[in-house]
Design an enzyme around this catalytic site. Sequence first.
Site, short mmCIF file in Angstrom:
data_model
loop_
_atom_site.label_atom_id
_atom_site.label_comp_id
_atom_site.label_asym_id
_atom_site.label_seq_id
_atom_site.Cartn_x
_atom_site.Cartn_y
_atom_site.Cartn_z
N GLU A 46 -54.81 -5.97 27.74
CA GLU A 46 -54.84 -4.54 27.42
C GLU A 46 -53.50 -3.87 27.70
O GLU A 46 -53.07 -3.01 26.95
CB GLU A 46 -55.97 -3.83 28.18
CG GLU A 46 -57.36 -4.17 27.67
CD GLU A 46 -57.58 -3.76 26.20
OE1 GLU A 46 -56.87 -2.87 25.71
OE2 GLU A 46 -58.45 -4.37 25.56
N TYR A 129 -57.24 5.11 28.56
CA TYR A 129 -57.69 4.12 27.59
C TYR A 129 -57.87 2.75 28.27
O TYR A 129 -58.91 2.09 28.14
CB TYR A 129 -56.70 3.99 26.41
CG TYR A 129 -57.03 2.77 25.60
CD1 TYR A 129 -58.10 2.80 24.71
CD2 TYR A 129 -56.37 1.57 25.81
CE1 TYR A 129 -58.48 1.66 24.02
CE2 TYR A 129 -56.73 0.42 25.13
CZ TYR A 129 -57.79 0.48 24.23
OH TYR A 129 -58.16 -0.65 23.58
N ASP A 147 -59.27 3.60 20.81
CA ASP A 147 -57.89 3.40 20.38
C ASP A 147 -57.77 3.90 18.94
O ASP A 147 -58.70 4.53 18.40
CB ASP A 147 -57.49 1.91 20.51
CG ASP A 147 -58.25 1.02 19.53
OD1 ASP A 147 -59.15 1.51 18.83
OD2 ASP A 147 -57.94 -0.19 19.48
N CYS A 199 -62.54 -1.69 8.40
CA CYS A 199 -62.27 -0.26 8.17
C CYS A 199 -60.77 -0.03 8.38
O CYS A 199 -60.36 0.72 9.26
CB CYS A 199 -63.10 0.58 9.13
SG CYS A 199 -63.13 2.32 8.69
N CYS A 206 -65.39 -1.29 2.45
CA CYS A 206 -66.71 -0.72 2.76
C CYS A 206 -67.85 -1.66 2.37
O CYS A 206 -68.89 -1.66 3.03
CB CYS A 206 -66.87 0.63 2.07
SG CYS A 206 -65.62 1.82 2.62
N CYS A 209 -68.98 -3.66 5.28
CA CYS A 209 -69.15 -2.93 6.54
C CYS A 209 -70.63 -2.79 6.93
O CYS A 209 -71.45 -2.38 6.11
CB CYS A 209 -68.52 -1.55 6.40
SG CYS A 209 -68.69 -0.56 7.89
N CYS A 215 -72.30 5.71 6.52
CA CYS A 215 -70.95 6.29 6.60
C CYS A 215 -70.80 7.52 5.69
O CYS A 215 -70.95 7.42 4.46
CB CYS A 215 -69.93 5.22 6.23
SG CYS A 215 -68.25 5.83 6.29
FE1 SF4 Z 1 -65.10 2.41 7.34
FE2 SF4 Z 1 -67.19 3.79 6.52
FE3 SF4 Z 1 -66.10 2.04 4.90
FE4 SF4 Z 1 -67.40 1.21 7.07
S1 SF4 Z 1 -68.25 2.25 5.29
S2 SF4 Z 1 -65.41 0.44 6.31
S3 SF4 Z 1 -66.93 2.84 8.52
S4 SF4 Z 1 -65.13 3.89 5.70
#
Ligand code: SF4
Length: 352
Positions: A46, A129, A147, A199, A206, A209, A215
């Site tokens: 870290e 952090y 972060d 992301c 997306c 994801c 989202c």
């Molecule tokens: Fe990022 Fe939303 Fe796309 Fe997922 S769905 S990669 S959180 S923008």
Amino acid sequence: MRDAGILAAELLDWYDQHARDLPWRVSPADRRAGVQPDPYAVWLSEVMLQQTTVAAVQGYFTRFTELWPTVEALAAAEDARVMGEWAGLGYYARARNLLKCARVVTAELGGRFPDTIERLRALPGIGPYTSAAIAAIAFDRPEAVVDGNVERVMARLHRIEAPLPKAKAELRARAAEMTPLARPGDYAQAVMDLGATVCTARSPACGLCPWRGACRARAAGVASGLPRRMAKPPKPTRWGLAYIGRRADGAWLLERRPDRGLLGGMLGWPGGDWGETAEGLPPVAADWRDIGAEVRHTFTHFHLRLGLRVANLPQHCEPARGEFIAALEPDDLPTVMRKAYDLARAELGGPV
Ligand code: SF4
């Protein structure tokens, strides 16, 4: 939006399959099998990762843990050796604090890192952090670890349009609300991985994801524009000179920089202050030549353009500043000084 607990569970399922393989990380499978993270490895990684990329840190981490496998071993290391191994990671104050922290943990805490953010914060070089990251990853405490990657994911998931840095408090609050009590260490690493691999800043994937259904930025088609940022003022440029001298016996004239300030405690080529013009008196009278090349280097707050002067120095000379180093290890120099050396070597010879 779906309940935070469901979102956390979806992300952890994704992490179980897609966690990055990092040398300081205990994989989710090993974690389930009962392997505990080593707080020393978590702390070291870290600190190295503060303002440096994962790709850049991996080799340094491996080298450090080979040389100094425990916090006690690092505490006993020579300062100059650690600073030399740190060269290239930049921000030398971090390396000085790394050593200070290792020595406090060894001498005052019996070699054991504390497990709460409050006590971690009291150690040298550990800010908000890093304390949250160590508490979460090493000790599985439900701390929000925020972060740049996590800020980006939160800004998109919740569609927060306020620009950074103004939006920081809100992003942090969202991250804290979503942090689960179950597997908080894995969750912290999962959000970071999601930001780093799916992301991503320019083109979020997306379709891959686990949070695509929830989202808000994706639903509105604004994901790649978030988080917004206030325009930054341009970085100024400073100029300076470096005098690179080599004696007849091959020794190099170097100067140790003051402990405080930029490149503090590191060896470098003598020269004047860096400012609006390139100036500075030579450290010793000699036939200094302008080699017609300059080093360009960017620090956090400014760009530097460093003019180079080289000279072959007589064996018996008494410089006003600096010291002769017989066995120069170019890799021990900080990057900007190493760049200067690489240009001057064509004129003066020297190890690669
Ligand atoms: Fe990022 Fe939303 Fe796309 Fe997922 S769905 S990669 S959180 S923008």
